[in-house]
Design a protein around this motif. Sequence first.
Motif, mmCIF file in Angstrom:
data_model
loop_
_atom_site.group_PDB
_atom_site.id
_atom_site.type_symbol
_atom_site.label_atom_id
_atom_site.label_comp_id
_atom_site.label_asym_id
_atom_site.label_seq_id
_atom_site.Cartn_x
_atom_site.Cartn_y
_atom_site.Cartn_z
ATOM 1 N N ALA A 191 -4.201 -4.406 -7.092
ATOM 2 C CA ALA A 191 -4.077 -3.060 -7.649
ATOM 3 C C ALA A 191 -4.215 -3.150 -9.154
ATOM 4 C CB ALA A 191 -2.728 -2.454 -7.271
ATOM 5 N N ARG B 138 -7.134 -6.863 5.076
ATOM 6 C CA ARG B 138 -5.837 -6.165 5.146
ATOM 7 C C ARG B 138 -4.661 -7.142 5.072
ATOM 8 N NH1 ARG B 138 -7.152 -1.114 5.426
ATOM 9 N NH2 ARG B 138 -4.978 -0.551 5.204
ATOM 10 N N ILE C 174 -4.218 -8.113 -1.205
ATOM 11 C CA ILE C 174 -4.307 -6.812 -1.876
ATOM 12 C C ILE C 174 -4.326 -7.019 -3.383
ATOM 13 C CG2 ILE C 174 -1.768 -6.506 -1.809
ATOM 14 C CD1 ILE C 174 -2.351 -3.450 -1.428
ATOM 15 N N PRO D 249 -6.949 4.301 -2.907
ATOM 16 C CA PRO D 249 -7.600 3.135 -2.292
ATOM 17 C C PRO D 249 -9.084 3.080 -2.627
ATOM 18 C CG PRO D 249 -7.115 4.815 -0.634
ATOM 19 C CD PRO D 249 -6.536 5.311 -1.917
ATOM 20 N N GLU E 173 0.831 -1.218 0.000
ATOM 21 C CA GLU E 173 0.000 0.000 0.000
ATOM 22 C C GLU E 173 0.853 1.250 0.000
ATOM 23 O OE1 GLU E 173 -3.632 0.407 2.506
ATOM 24 O OE2 GLU E 173 -2.980 -1.520 3.309
ATOM 25 N N THR F 126 0.628 3.938 -2.901
ATOM 26 C CA THR F 126 0.207 5.303 -2.579
ATOM 27 C C THR F 126 1.250 6.306 -3.065
ATOM 28 O OG1 THR F 126 -0.988 4.461 -0.672
ATOM 29 C CG2 THR F 126 -0.511 6.814 -0.678
ATOM 30 N N THR G 289 -7.953 -3.804 -0.598
ATOM 31 C CA THR G 289 -7.474 -4.893 0.256
ATOM 32 C C THR G 289 -8.674 -5.694 0.765
ATOM 33 O OG1 THR G 289 -7.557 -3.633 2.327
ATOM 34 C CG2 THR G 289 -5.525 -3.474 1.035
#
Length: 435
Positions: free
Chosen positions: A65, A60, A63, A39, A29, A33, A57
């Motif tokens: 992307a 957590r 994940i 997010p 993350e 970022t 996510t």
Amino acid sequence: MQKTKYGIDALLDFLSEGKTPFHAVAACEKRLTEAGFTPLSEGEAWNLTPGAGYFVTRNRSSILAFRAPRDELRGFMIAASHTDSPTFRVKHEPTAEVAGGLLRLNVEGYGGMILSSWLDRPLTLAGRLTVREGEAIKTKLVFVDRDLLVIPSVAIHLNREVNKGCAYNPAIDLQPLVGSEGGDLFAVVADAAGVARDAILSFDLSLCDRSPGAVFGLANEFFSSSRIDDLECVFGTLAGFLSADAPKNGVVPLFCAFDNEETGSGTRQGAASDFLSSAVARIARAAGKEPERLYPSSFLVSADNAHARHPNHPELSDGANASDLNRGIVIKHAASQKYATDAVSDAIFSEICRRADAPVQHFQNRSDIPGGSTLGNISTAQLPINSVDIGLPQLAMHSARETAGVRDFGALVLAMTRFFSSAVVCDGDGEYRVL
Ligand code: CO
């Protein structure tokens, strides 16, 4: 050694940060970022801006992307790896007083580890806590950044047979020494997490080795670290994802890392869940497409480390189908279909590696050794797209401290950069072009 953005030093930093799946996801993350990704939440509508980057996510500890499509959506280029590694998890009642006024931690194994490698090594705890904040239940990452416990061996004088092989009883031999009578584990953990002791509601805590990874060898060609399986592939695929050119040909590049591979992937955030397939469907629908029509022109790389031929035990490999340290990315094959690779996915991925100048080698188990499994065929049961199982060659898989080759990591970054800049177009079942 020179510090490049995605060189060996960056990998060692990531391996060190990723102490648990929760920490590995936080480390991803952070990098996403920094690269401008936004997010998303699974519980809210996804309003995607063409060309923009997003991540989501689950628990957590898994994940994914992706970059939203700019042109008409035609398919997905996906890499999947796993965030978890074998370790010991702390039981709900975490400590017990034992003989001699000592305090023992109560633990049980997570995944299949080489047990002896965990003995006599300073270890600590990391994971997450659930804490009460007013009316809310929140989760907090925790890492006790000091040596906290050890699993002590029995002295050779008390077990003269120890060097002839040792059967460890997990309930007896593998329980760590953590303190003395009256010691307060929760006070230490609460302090490390920056929360009040009585705010802690529950926890997911694991043992971890906090010593950093190290490069070694006459030409600095090897490295040693915890969690190489599979954080080397998590970071190598993420580095390729972040380095790739802006997508073209209507392709969505998608990076994904799942928890719970080491226990069979059967959790709500594991590779057997709908985490990936539901994200693919949502992205497709947002672009006005039926997901099923995108599957033929999509491709999945399942990246999970492979066994290098062992210098002391070459006989454990199939001589003609073995993989070696620093000879490139390993494409894994298995008649049992434990690996998703077939003639189509091998040919397509090998072509991408050829264009990237990334060396590849091929691995198949000795015909009398079943080997391990991975997440490729579990994931394709949810998402029926062409898939290849790959990994980087390593020694001592599932030891507390594993070994791999420096050059192989560079090959993965090159290959995945090219992969995420490419498209696989299906011109009919069994007919493909790589763009
Ligand atoms: Co693995």
